[in-house]
Design a protein around this motif. Sequence first.
Motif, PDB file in Angstrom:
ATOM      1  N   ASP A 269      54.949  45.053  38.944  1.00 53.37           N
ATOM      2  CA  ASP A 269      55.426  46.214  39.706  1.00 53.37           C
ATOM      3  C   ASP A 269      54.778  46.283  41.088  1.00 53.37           C
ATOM      4  O   ASP A 269      55.446  46.579  42.093  1.00 53.37           O
ATOM      5  N   ILE A 270      53.478  46.015  41.153  1.00 50.61           N
ATOM      6  CA  ILE A 270      52.776  46.060  42.434  1.00 50.61           C
ATOM      7  C   ILE A 270      53.284  44.962  43.362  1.00 50.61           C
ATOM      8  O   ILE A 270      53.505  45.181  44.558  1.00 50.61           O
ATOM      9  N   ALA A 271      53.493  43.766  42.812  1.00 55.89           N
ATOM     10  CA  ALA A 271      53.988  42.650  43.627  1.00 55.89           C
ATOM     11  C   ALA A 271      55.359  42.976  44.214  1.00 55.89           C
ATOM     12  O   ALA A 271      55.624  42.692  45.394  1.00 55.89           O
ATOM     13  N   GLU A 272      56.216  43.604  43.415  1.00 57.62           N
ATOM     14  CA  GLU A 272      57.541  43.973  43.913  1.00 57.62           C
ATOM     15  C   GLU A 272      57.436  45.029  45.011  1.00 57.62           C
ATOM     16  O   GLU A 272      58.131  44.964  46.035  1.00 57.62           O
ATOM     17  N   THR A 273      56.561  46.015  44.801  1.00 58.41           N
ATOM     18  CA  THR A 273      56.395  47.077  45.797  1.00 58.41           C
ATOM     19  C   THR A 273      55.861  46.531  47.114  1.00 58.41           C
ATOM     20  O   THR A 273      56.279  46.961  48.194  1.00 58.41           O
ATOM     21  N   GLU A 274      54.945  45.582  47.038  1.00 62.27           N
ATOM     22  CA  GLU A 274      54.327  45.016  48.237  1.00 62.27           C
ATOM     23  C   GLU A 274      55.163  43.892  48.852  1.00 62.27           C
ATOM     24  O   GLU A 274      54.788  43.345  49.895  1.00 62.27           O
ATOM     25  N   GLY A 275      56.280  43.534  48.202  1.00 62.04           N
ATOM     26  CA  GLY A 275      57.115  42.463  48.725  1.00 62.04           C
ATOM     27  C   GLY A 275      56.481  41.095  48.622  1.00 62.04           C
ATOM     28  O   GLY A 275      56.680  40.239  49.490  1.00 62.04           O
ATOM     29  N   ILE A 276      55.707  40.869  47.559  1.00 64.13           N
ATOM     30  CA  ILE A 276      55.017  39.596  47.362  1.00 64.13           C
ATOM     31  C   ILE A 276      55.827  38.727  46.407  1.00 64.13           C
ATOM     32  O   ILE A 276      56.305  39.203  45.370  1.00 64.13           O
ATOM     33  N   GLU A 277      55.958  37.464  46.742  1.00 63.71           N
ATOM     34  CA  GLU A 277      56.630  36.520  45.848  1.00 63.71           C
ATOM     35  C   GLU A 277      55.609  36.041  44.813  1.00 63.71           C
ATOM     36  O   GLU A 277      54.696  35.271  45.132  1.00 63.71           O
ATOM     37  N   LEU A 278      55.753  36.520  43.587  1.00 67.98           N
ATOM     38  CA  LEU A 278      54.836  36.188  42.496  1.00 67.98           C
ATOM     39  C   LEU A 278      55.573  35.303  41.502  1.00 67.98           C
ATOM     40  O   LEU A 278      56.542  35.734  40.863  1.00 67.98           O
ATOM     41  N   THR A 279      55.145  34.065  41.373  1.00 71.71           N
ATOM     42  CA  THR A 279      55.811  33.148  40.451  1.00 71.71           C
ATOM     43  C   THR A 279      55.442  33.463  39.006  1.00 71.71           C
ATOM     44  O   THR A 279      54.461  34.167  38.738  1.00 71.71           O
ATOM     45  N   ASP A 280      56.233  32.934  38.078  1.00 71.22           N
ATOM     46  CA  ASP A 280      55.957  33.175  36.657  1.00 71.22           C
ATOM     47  C   ASP A 280      54.614  32.589  36.245  1.00 71.22           C
ATOM     48  O   ASP A 280      53.848  33.234  35.512  1.00 71.22           O
ATOM     49  N   ASP A 281      54.316  31.375  36.724  1.00 75.97           N
ATOM     50  CA  ASP A 281      53.024  30.791  36.349  1.00 75.97           C
ATOM     51  C   ASP A 281      51.875  31.522  37.053  1.00 75.97           C
ATOM     52  O   ASP A 281      50.769  31.626  36.511  1.00 75.97           O
ATOM     53  N   GLY A 282      52.129  32.091  38.234  1.00 73.00           N
ATOM     54  CA  GLY A 282      51.125  32.905  38.905  1.00 73.00           C
ATOM     55  C   GLY A 282      50.824  34.172  38.130  1.00 73.00           C
ATOM     56  O   GLY A 282      49.665  34.587  37.993  1.00 73.00           O
ATOM     57  N   LEU A 283      51.871  34.800  37.594  1.00 70.74           N
ATOM     58  CA  LEU A 283      51.681  35.996  36.785  1.00 70.74           C
ATOM     59  C   LEU A 283      50.908  35.661  35.518  1.00 70.74           C
ATOM     60  O   LEU A 283      49.987  36.403  35.135  1.00 70.74           O
ATOM     61  N   ASP A 284      51.257  34.564  34.870  1.00 72.13           N
ATOM     62  CA  ASP A 284      50.535  34.157  33.657  1.00 72.13           C
ATOM     63  C   ASP A 284      49.062  33.899  33.965  1.00 72.13           C
ATOM     64  O   ASP A 284      48.176  34.254  33.170  1.00 72.13           O
ATOM     65  N   ALA A 285      48.788  33.295  35.125  1.00 67.80           N
ATOM     66  CA  ALA A 285      47.398  33.019  35.508  1.00 67.80           C
ATOM     67  C   ALA A 285      46.637  34.312  35.772  1.00 67.80           C
ATOM     68  O   ALA A 285      45.466  34.442  35.395  1.00 67.80           O
ATOM     69  N   LEU A 286      47.282  35.293  36.419  1.00 69.14           N
ATOM     70  CA  LEU A 286      46.640  36.584  36.656  1.00 69.14           C
ATOM     71  C   LEU A 286      46.292  37.271  35.343  1.00 69.14           C
ATOM     72  O   LEU A 286      45.201  37.832  35.179  1.00 69.14           O
ATOM     73  N   VAL A 287      47.217  37.234  34.405  1.00 67.64           N
ATOM     74  CA  VAL A 287      46.990  37.866  33.099  1.00 67.64           C
ATOM     75  C   VAL A 287      45.850  37.167  32.369  1.00 67.64           C
ATOM     76  O   VAL A 287      44.978  37.821  31.777  1.00 67.64           O
ATOM     77  N   TYR A 288      45.834  35.839  32.425  1.00 64.04           N
ATOM     78  CA  TYR A 288      44.777  35.080  31.749  1.00 64.04           C
ATOM     79  C   TYR A 288      43.415  35.374  32.377  1.00 64.04           C
ATOM     80  O   TYR A 288      42.421  35.603  31.671  1.00 64.04           O
ATOM     81  N   ALA A 289      43.350  35.377  33.701  1.00 67.42           N
ATOM     82  CA  ALA A 289      42.079  35.609  34.389  1.00 67.42           C
ATOM     83  C   ALA A 289      41.575  37.026  34.176  1.00 67.42           C
ATOM     84  O   ALA A 289      40.366  37.261  34.109  1.00 67.42           O
ATOM     85  N   ALA A 290      42.498  37.993  34.057  1.00 65.55           N
ATOM     86  CA  ALA A 290      42.102  39.390  33.899  1.00 65.55           C
ATOM     87  C   ALA A 290      41.470  39.639  32.543  1.00 65.55           C
ATOM     88  O   ALA A 290      40.537  40.442  32.412  1.00 65.55           O
ATOM     89  N   ASN A 291      41.982  39.006  31.497  1.00 62.93           N
ATOM     90  CA  ASN A 291      41.443  39.171  30.147  1.00 62.93           C
ATOM     91  C   ASN A 291      41.366  40.651  29.743  1.00 62.93           C
ATOM     92  O   ASN A 291      40.341  41.132  29.244  1.00 62.93           O
ATOM     93  N   GLY A 292      42.453  41.374  29.992  1.00 67.03           N
ATOM     94  CA  GLY A 292      42.513  42.771  29.580  1.00 67.03           C
ATOM     95  C   GLY A 292      41.956  43.763  30.577  1.00 67.03           C
ATOM     96  O   GLY A 292      41.945  44.977  30.306  1.00 67.03           O
ATOM     97  N   ASP A 293      41.497  43.304  31.732  1.00 71.74           N
ATOM     98  CA  ASP A 293      40.905  44.169  32.756  1.00 71.74           C
ATOM     99  C   ASP A 293      41.925  44.360  33.884  1.00 71.74           C
ATOM    100  O   ASP A 293      42.147  43.452  34.689  1.00 71.74           O
ATOM    101  N   MET A 294      42.545  45.541  33.932  1.00 76.00           N
ATOM    102  CA  MET A 294      43.581  45.791  34.938  1.00 76.00           C
ATOM    103  C   MET A 294      43.017  45.747  36.347  1.00 76.00           C
ATOM    104  O   MET A 294      43.667  45.255  37.274  1.00 76.00           O
ATOM    105  N   ARG A 295      41.823  46.247  36.521  1.00 74.11           N
ATOM    106  CA  ARG A 295      41.224  46.261  37.860  1.00 74.11           C
ATOM    107  C   ARG A 295      41.051  44.837  38.381  1.00 74.11           C
ATOM    108  O   ARG A 295      41.312  44.560  39.551  1.00 74.11           O
ATOM    109  N   ARG A 296      40.641  43.946  37.505  1.00 75.54           N
ATOM    110  CA  ARG A 296      40.458  42.555  37.929  1.00 75.54           C
ATOM    111  C   ARG A 296      41.803  41.915  38.266  1.00 75.54           C
ATOM    112  O   ARG A 296      41.906  41.143  39.222  1.00 75.54           O
TER     113      ARG A 296
END
Length: 338
Positions: free
Chosen positions: A191-218
């Motif tokens: 949602d944030i990526a869409e609001t900011e007009g950022i092109e977020l790839t599917d593998d980029g999203l998966d990497a963000l989720v993996y790196a966050a490990n349940g921490d939304m702030r991260r």
Amino acid sequence: MSESDAADDADAESDSGDDARPGREIWIEKYRPQRLDEVYGHDDTVDRLQSYIEGNDLPHLLFAGPAGVGKTTCATAIAREVYGDDWRGNFLELNASDERGIDVVRDRIKNFARASFGGHDYRIIFLDEADSLTDDAQSALRRTMEQFSDNTRFILSCNYSSKIIDPIQSRCAVFRFSPLSDDAVAEQTRDIAETEGIELTDDGLDALVYAANGDMRRAINSLQAAATTGDVVDEDAVYLITSTARPEEIESMVTAAVEGDFTQARSKLDSLLTDTGMAGGDIIDQIHRSVWDFELSDRQAVRLMERVGDADYRITEGANEQVQLEALLASLALDSEE
């Protein structure tokens, strides 16, 4: 045009250019939910909190859970819903890790609780990181909670509820915040990526989720940092920004050790520590998270977990990270020869 006018115009152009770039604002504050129904990933908790507000029956609350899962957000959202535009004047936020002494409880909290206010039955005091309070300060807080129970509600936030004394826990409704699900992190990040007009790839999203490990702030901070490096946020950008190893890199290192190839496993470890810049504790955490995803037998997985626990303890106690991690890999390689 004078030199001063030209300088002013240049400053104005620079300011307008800064506003257009990602990173001008801190996104974790910009996109912090303002109301309880905007909080991601804690539907049951939000429903219970909303029922307290709707019934005008808010008790003392204790929020326990890891960082970045919504404890502070829920506390401020409660204040906004109870007081509306007047919430700042009726809500006191303190961080107990900075102000740990008994004087804070006796002075700032009592002065706020005693202050006169109009139009509301009670004020709210939010004490973040309450598990950092000394036992004496917690005892003083317990007495303050009793003394001002008619006109003050306390919301305590902590990482470990076991560090809060029992008399305080028994006076609070306890809410345990678990790490956010991957779906919840992915939803808000997208949602944030869409609001900011950022092109977020599917593998980029998966990497963000993996790196966050349940921490939304991260996750949000990583997205903002990755967005400043280029037009597209993909897997490579995320792993570079977060200094996180790809899951397959961790797996190949462990697999090499389990198969008895200590030299290759050590080489991969050295690459993670020097090229990627990872801390030893982070490597331990990633191995722990992924151990059941590796193609290991149950016995091998159990042996790996035992050695991960030993290495984690020694690193926590101050031992050399690289030595302990190499010892972990060496023990796995020796097991393969049995």
